[in-house]
Scaffold this motif. Sequence first.
Motif, short mmCIF file in Angstrom:
data_model
loop_
_atom_site.label_atom_id
_atom_site.label_comp_id
_atom_site.label_asym_id
_atom_site.label_seq_id
_atom_site.Cartn_x
_atom_site.Cartn_y
_atom_site.Cartn_z
N THR A 259 0.90 -1.36 -0.21
CA THR A 259 0.22 -0.34 -0.10
C THR A 259 0.92 1.51 0.01
OG1 THR A 259 -1.52 -0.79 1.00
CG2 THR A 259 -1.77 1.23 0.99
N GLU A 260 1.81 0.82 0.60
CA GLU A 260 2.77 2.48 0.97
C GLU A 260 3.35 2.53 -0.18
OE1 GLU A 260 6.87 4.45 2.63
OE2 GLU A 260 6.55 2.36 4.19
N MET A 261 4.12 1.04 -1.09
CA MET A 261 5.08 1.72 -2.39
C MET A 261 3.25 2.62 -3.36
SD MET A 261 7.98 1.28 -1.58
CE MET A 261 7.80 1.73 -3.85
N ILE A 262 2.32 1.27 -3.74
CA ILE A 262 1.71 2.30 -4.13
C ILE A 262 0.95 4.04 -4.19
CG2 ILE A 262 -1.20 2.01 -5.23
CD1 ILE A 262 -0.62 -1.03 -4.85
N LEU A 263 0.09 3.96 -2.85
CA LEU A 263 -0.08 5.49 -2.45
C LEU A 263 1.73 5.94 -3.24
CD1 LEU A 263 -1.83 5.36 0.57
CD2 LEU A 263 -2.38 5.27 -1.77
N ALA A 264 2.20 6.17 -2.47
CA ALA A 264 3.50 6.31 -2.49
C ALA A 264 3.85 7.06 -3.86
CB ALA A 264 5.01 6.26 -1.96
N SER A 265 4.21 5.83 -4.80
CA SER A 265 3.93 6.35 -6.28
C SER A 265 3.09 7.36 -6.64
CB SER A 265 4.42 5.00 -6.67
OG SER A 265 3.65 4.39 -6.98
N LYS A 266 2.17 7.18 -6.43
CA LYS A 266 0.64 7.76 -6.63
C LYS A 266 1.47 9.29 -6.31
CE LYS A 266 -2.38 4.40 -7.94
NZ LYS A 266 -3.67 4.21 -9.07
N LEU A 267 1.50 9.18 -5.72
CA LEU A 267 1.54 11.01 -5.15
C LEU A 267 2.80 11.46 -4.87
CD1 LEU A 267 -0.28 10.40 -1.67
CD2 LEU A 267 -1.24 11.41 -3.55
N GLY A 268 4.12 10.71 -5.60
CA GLY A 268 5.13 11.06 -6.14
C GLY A 268 6.12 11.23 -4.48
N LEU A 269 5.50 10.41 -3.32
CA LEU A 269 6.29 11.19 -1.59
C LEU A 269 7.39 10.03 -2.00
CD1 LEU A 269 3.38 10.30 0.39
CD2 LEU A 269 3.92 12.38 -0.45
N LEU A 270 8.30 9.08 -2.32
CA LEU A 270 9.13 8.36 -2.97
C LEU A 270 10.58 8.97 -4.03
CD1 LEU A 270 8.33 5.07 -1.13
CD2 LEU A 270 9.51 6.82 -0.27
N ALA A 271 9.73 9.64 -4.33
CA ALA A 271 10.49 10.51 -6.27
C ALA A 271 11.63 11.71 -5.00
CB ALA A 271 9.41 11.12 -6.55
N VAL A 272 11.41 12.15 -4.21
CA VAL A 272 12.35 13.16 -3.33
C VAL A 272 13.53 12.67 -2.68
CG1 VAL A 272 12.27 14.86 -2.14
CG2 VAL A 272 10.53 15.35 -3.27
#
Length: 191
Positions: free
Chosen positions: A30-43
């Motif tokens: 869930t974290e990977m899906i949400l983080a990728s959709k929201l760009g949270l792990l891109a920073v």
Amino acid sequence: DSVGSFFFLHEMATSIIAKTVAASVAACATEMILASKLGLLAVYSPLGVPAAFCGVIAVNLAASTMTLLGLGFKVGAARQEYGVELPAMYATGTDEKSVKFNCVQRGHQQALETYTSFLCASIIGGISHPYFVTACGLAWCIGRWKWAEGYATGNPASRYSSRWSFYVWYSLFGVLTAALSTGVRMLTGLY
């Protein structure tokens, strides 16, 4: 009988581990899906890890270290209160003071027994799942305090008197699952 009791505890532990790992896999996904959709792990930080990894450093490293120090200070205070001199790790005897001191000591010692695995898995798992691992770290810190408080009553069974006490195990298996997920992602190129 002791054999039946052993198998009951074994089945219960296996069930808890299986449920915790399954929930952890779901949380990591869930974290990977949400983080990728929201760009949270891109920073990313200058170190090449997600900026959210700062939560892992603050909670799973710094706050957990302070938790262990706090539990150690409780042992020091109990040494004075119950008259247990260093270098003795545990009090000898079965009187109430000895039992109480030993329970306070176990609250700290048991945390140390699993801390290396918790910390290493947190650092590795936090690379891919910093939000989940940070949440596990917070639950671990609270759970450790509650577990030790219950144990310090002098009745070892009381270490699970708080629901938070179970989080010492839930969070440990949570960060282990996150670490395994990081390893799989690196191995398969899904990183």
